[in-house]
Write an enzyme that holds these catalytic residues in place. Structure first.
Site, PDB file in Angstrom:
ATOM      1  N   GLU A 146      -7.805-153.083  -4.022  1.00 55.81           N
ATOM      2  CA  GLU A 146      -7.087-151.762  -4.110  1.00 55.81           C
ATOM      3  C   GLU A 146      -7.955-150.874  -3.258  1.00 55.81           C
ATOM      4  OE1 GLU A 146      -5.716-149.530  -8.006  1.00 55.81           O
ATOM      5  OE2 GLU A 146      -7.536-148.539  -7.362  1.00 55.81           O
ATOM      6  N   THR A 156      -3.215-146.937  -3.707  1.00 52.82           N
ATOM      7  CA  THR A 156      -3.142-145.976  -4.888  1.00 52.82           C
ATOM      8  C   THR A 156      -2.303-144.639  -4.558  1.00 52.82           C
ATOM      9  OG1 THR A 156      -5.070-144.559  -4.759  1.00 52.82           O
ATOM     10  CG2 THR A 156      -5.020-146.554  -6.140  1.00 52.82           C
ATOM     11  N   TYR A 157      -1.516-143.991  -5.431  1.00 47.63           N
ATOM     12  CA  TYR A 157      -0.646-142.578  -5.110  1.00 47.63           C
ATOM     13  C   TYR A 157      -1.082-141.573  -6.180  1.00 47.63           C
ATOM     14  CZ  TYR A 157       3.652-140.450  -4.167  1.00 47.63           C
ATOM     15  OH  TYR A 157       4.900-139.681  -4.315  1.00 47.63           O
ATOM     16  N   ALA A 200      -1.102-138.971  -8.827  1.00 47.49           N
ATOM     17  CA  ALA A 200       0.178-138.892  -9.982  1.00 47.49           C
ATOM     18  C   ALA A 200       1.227-137.836  -9.532  1.00 47.49           C
ATOM     19  CB  ALA A 200      -0.431-138.458 -11.246  1.00 47.49           C
ATOM     20  N   GLY A 208       2.116-142.700 -13.860  1.00 48.33           N
ATOM     21  CA  GLY A 208       1.162-141.824 -13.536  1.00 48.33           C
ATOM     22  C   GLY A 208       0.479-141.176 -14.786  1.00 48.33           C
ATOM     23  N   ASP A 209      -1.114-140.773 -14.567  1.00 50.87           N
ATOM     24  CA  ASP A 209      -1.934-140.198 -15.597  1.00 50.87           C
ATOM     25  C   ASP A 209      -1.415-138.645 -15.735  1.00 50.87           C
ATOM     26  OD1 ASP A 209      -3.318-141.829 -16.963  1.00 50.87           O
ATOM     27  OD2 ASP A 209      -4.627-141.689 -15.314  1.00 50.87           O
ATOM     28  N   ALA A 229       7.110-145.993 -16.794  1.00 54.48           N
ATOM     29  CA  ALA A 229       7.242-146.785 -15.476  1.00 54.48           C
ATOM     30  C   ALA A 229       8.535-147.425 -15.661  1.00 54.48           C
ATOM     31  CB  ALA A 229       6.100-147.679 -15.574  1.00 54.48           C
ATOM     32  N   GLN A 241      -5.422-153.012 -16.087  1.00 61.51           N
ATOM     33  CA  GLN A 241      -6.559-152.006 -15.964  1.00 61.51           C
ATOM     34  C   GLN A 241      -7.886-152.764 -16.060  1.00 61.51           C
ATOM     35  OE1 GLN A 241      -7.800-149.232 -15.303  1.00 61.51           O
ATOM     36  NE2 GLN A 241      -6.743-147.839 -16.652  1.00 61.51           N
TER      37      GLN A 241
HETATM   38  P1  FAD Z   1       3.783-146.315 -18.792  1.00 62.20           P
HETATM   39  O1  FAD Z   1       4.440-147.607 -18.482  1.00 62.20           O
HETATM   40  O2  FAD Z   1       5.045-145.142 -18.889  1.00 62.20           O
HETATM   41  O3  FAD Z   1       3.177-146.422 -20.214  1.00 62.20           O
HETATM   42  C1  FAD Z   1       2.471-145.181 -20.651  1.00 62.20           C
HETATM   43  C2  FAD Z   1       2.503-145.138 -22.335  1.00 62.20           C
HETATM   44  O4  FAD Z   1       3.909-145.121 -22.575  1.00 62.20           O
HETATM   45  C3  FAD Z   1       1.908-146.392 -22.923  1.00 62.20           C
HETATM   46  O5  FAD Z   1       1.188-146.023 -24.124  1.00 62.20           O
HETATM   47  C4  FAD Z   1       2.904-147.447 -23.267  1.00 62.20           C
HETATM   48  O6  FAD Z   1       2.937-148.188 -24.160  1.00 62.20           O
HETATM   49  C5  FAD Z   1       4.382-146.307 -23.317  1.00 62.20           C
HETATM   50  N1  FAD Z   1       5.662-146.647 -23.019  1.00 62.20           N
HETATM   51  C6  FAD Z   1       5.746-147.578 -21.635  1.00 62.20           C
HETATM   52  N2  FAD Z   1       7.145-147.653 -21.552  1.00 62.20           N
HETATM   53  C7  FAD Z   1       7.801-147.033 -22.645  1.00 62.20           C
HETATM   54  C8  FAD Z   1       9.047-146.832 -22.997  1.00 62.20           C
HETATM   55  N3  FAD Z   1       9.968-147.490 -22.162  1.00 62.20           N
HETATM   56  N4  FAD Z   1       9.368-146.296 -24.054  1.00 62.20           N
HETATM   57  C9  FAD Z   1       8.420-145.711 -25.033  1.00 62.20           C
HETATM   58  N5  FAD Z   1       7.286-145.969 -24.573  1.00 62.20           N
HETATM   59  C10 FAD Z   1       6.812-146.597 -23.479  1.00 62.20           C
HETATM   60  N6  FAD Z   1      -2.224-143.690 -11.608  1.00 62.20           N
HETATM   61  C11 FAD Z   1      -2.016-143.201 -10.583  1.00 62.20           C
HETATM   62  O7  FAD Z   1      -1.957-141.684 -10.689  1.00 62.20           O
HETATM   63  N7  FAD Z   1      -1.847-143.507  -9.275  1.00 62.20           N
HETATM   64  C12 FAD Z   1      -2.207-145.004  -9.286  1.00 62.20           C
HETATM   65  O8  FAD Z   1      -1.822-145.350  -7.878  1.00 62.20           O
HETATM   66  C13 FAD Z   1      -2.405-145.520 -10.123  1.00 62.20           C
HETATM   67  N8  FAD Z   1      -2.593-147.178 -10.098  1.00 62.20           N
HETATM   68  C14 FAD Z   1      -2.573-147.890 -11.265  1.00 62.20           C
HETATM   69  C15 FAD Z   1      -2.806-149.171 -10.806  1.00 62.20           C
HETATM   70  C16 FAD Z   1      -2.980-150.006 -12.121  1.00 62.20           C
HETATM   71  C17 FAD Z   1      -3.270-151.373 -12.244  1.00 62.20           C
HETATM   72  C18 FAD Z   1      -3.451-149.244 -13.225  1.00 62.20           C
HETATM   73  C19 FAD Z   1      -3.607-150.214 -14.495  1.00 62.20           C
HETATM   74  C20 FAD Z   1      -3.290-147.999 -13.634  1.00 62.20           C
HETATM   75  C21 FAD Z   1      -2.945-147.289 -12.549  1.00 62.20           C
HETATM   76  N9  FAD Z   1      -3.024-145.740 -12.720  1.00 62.20           N
HETATM   77  C22 FAD Z   1      -2.674-145.278 -11.748  1.00 62.20           C
HETATM   78  C23 FAD Z   1      -2.999-145.250 -14.008  1.00 62.20           C
HETATM   79  C24 FAD Z   1      -1.664-144.952 -14.832  1.00 62.20           C
HETATM   80  O9  FAD Z   1      -0.779-144.067 -14.109  1.00 62.20           O
HETATM   81  C25 FAD Z   1      -2.112-144.562 -16.248  1.00 62.20           C
HETATM   82  O10 FAD Z   1      -2.738-145.460 -16.766  1.00 62.20           O
HETATM   83  C26 FAD Z   1      -0.794-143.993 -16.877  1.00 62.20           C
HETATM   84  O11 FAD Z   1      -1.325-143.232 -17.840  1.00 62.20           O
HETATM   85  C27 FAD Z   1       0.249-144.846 -17.409  1.00 62.20           C
HETATM   86  O12 FAD Z   1       0.913-145.383 -16.352  1.00 62.20           O
HETATM   87  P2  FAD Z   1       2.051-146.743 -16.792  1.00 62.20           P
HETATM   88  O13 FAD Z   1       2.596-146.801 -15.639  1.00 62.20           O
HETATM   89  O14 FAD Z   1       1.317-147.841 -17.563  1.00 62.20           O
HETATM   90  O15 FAD Z   1       2.955-145.685 -17.851  1.00 62.20           O
END
Ligand code: FAD
Length: 293
Positions: free
Chosen positions: A16, A49-50, A52, A108-109, A125, A175
């Site tokens: 990455e 990466t991108y 948020a 995204g965070d 996501a 993660q």
């Molecule tokens: P989600 O999938 O939305 O999950 C977040 C929370 O919501 C979790 O508690 C999950 O259980 C819950 N959830 C998920 N889907 C649903 C649903 N359909 N209904 C109800 N609840 C749900 N951040 C960046 O800003 N830029 C990046 O490039 C980046 N790259 C990353 C790469 C990797 C491999 C990892 C592990 C993380 C990365 N992150 C990045 C961080 C990520 O954006 C954060 O961890 C963020 O808080 C959650 O993203 P997510 O896509 O997992 O969210």
């Protein structure tokens, strides 16, 4: 080539990188040099990466295009965050025009200060994946060996991983984790709960003491006491600390490969030298165990 196709043939090795906050300039040049060095380590793909909030959207897409032009496979991260469907369409079309076939769909965070409208179009996501499905990308998503910090339990988080698969995720990248037992538990529980897509292990060589106390609250990953102790004892010597972080990553990867992980993704923090040292110490492991069947 699509990453889901590569994963059918072999265990993957990937890196990455993150693009500079601003377009162009010295930082961009440094990153291009880093990618050139990473190419020499024969990765199956390099992820970009991108931000948020979409702040580095242009350079992230350009970096992904550059990786493609170098004959490597890019994995472009896309975060839903505060983006509108029109923003996502513009980015997806740009990536397609650059020949990018693989994306990692993320929410995204959430920034420290955000209002209810943040993520109003793409709450998770899985919503972003559904929206992007019309483009035909190979899509991956994020997963969390100790559960996402917003989830009450690992099991409720895995239920949501199922939604990501139903919405199009063909693989996951974890993660960072520092205790492989959490990864093996995730594999076991995810499979038991009906998730059958490959889960690639994300490894971060921890070579500094900064933020050590914040890792758990920032990303939910536990630093085991043995490793934490080594970091603290050797913290006065940057050279020793670097060695500790690299040795630990090498140990984790050796164990992951021995136990059959689908792939290893190294969070390089744009340090090609760390990645190169890890790979050079794993040369024989990689030659033996990362070959296509
Ligand atoms: P989600 O999938 O939305 O999950 C977040 C929370 O919501 C979790 O508690 C999950 O259980 C819950 N959830 C998920 N889907 C649903 C649903 N359909 N209904 C109800 N609840 C749900 N951040 C960046 O800003 N830029 C990046 O490039 C980046 N790259 C990353 C790469 C990797 C491999 C990892 C592990 C993380 C990365 N992150 C990045 C961080 C990520 O954006 C954060 O961890 C963020 O808080 C959650 O993203 P997510 O896509 O997992 O969210």
């Amino acid at each position: 080539m699509r990453i889901d196709e590569i994963l059918k043939k072999k265990r993957t090795l990937s890196f990455e990188v993150f693009p500079p906050k601003k377009d162009g300039g010295e930082e961009y040049g440094k990153l291009i040099k880093t990618i050139d060095e990473l190419k020499g380590l024969n990765p199956d793909f390099i992820s970009v990466t991108y931000g948020a909030s979409g702040t580095n959207a242009r350079s992230a897409a350009e970096v992904a295009g550059h990786i493609k032009n170098m004959g490597l496979e890019p994995l472009a991260h896309i975060t839903g965050g505060p983006s509108s469907p029109a923003d996502i369409d513009a980015l997806a079309q740009k990536l397609q025009n650059l020949g990018v076939e693989n994306i990692l769909a993320l929410r995204g965070d959430k920034p420290a200060e955000y209002d209810a409208d943040y993520c109003k179009h793409f709450a998770h996501a899985s919503d972003l994946e559904e929206y992007l499905s019309k483009y035909g990308f190979c899509m991956g998503a994020a997963c969390y060996p100790e559960g996402h910090i917003e989830s009450d339990t690992l099991y409720s988080d895995i239920e949501n991983l199922k939604k990501k698969v139903e919405s199009g995720a063909a693989f996951f990248i974890t993660q960072m984790f520092f205790d492989n037992a959490y990864y093996y538990r995730l594999l076991h529980e995810a499979q038991r709960m009906g998730i059958n897509v490959p889960i690639i292990a994300g490894i971060m060589p921890l070579t500094g003491i900064r933020n050590l106390n914040k890792i758990k609250s920032m990303c939910g990953s536990t630093v085991p006491i043995e490793f934490r102790n080594m970091i603290e004892v050797y913290s006065k010597s940057p050279a020793a600390l670097r060695e500790v972080g690299i040795n630990y990553a090498v140990y984790q990867i050796t164990d992951l490969v021995a136990k059959g992980a689908a792939g290893v993704h190294i969070y390089t923090m744009n340090r090609a030298d760390y990645a190169a040292e890890i790979i050079s110490r794993l040369k024989n492991t990689i030659n033996e165990f990362f070959k296509a069947e």
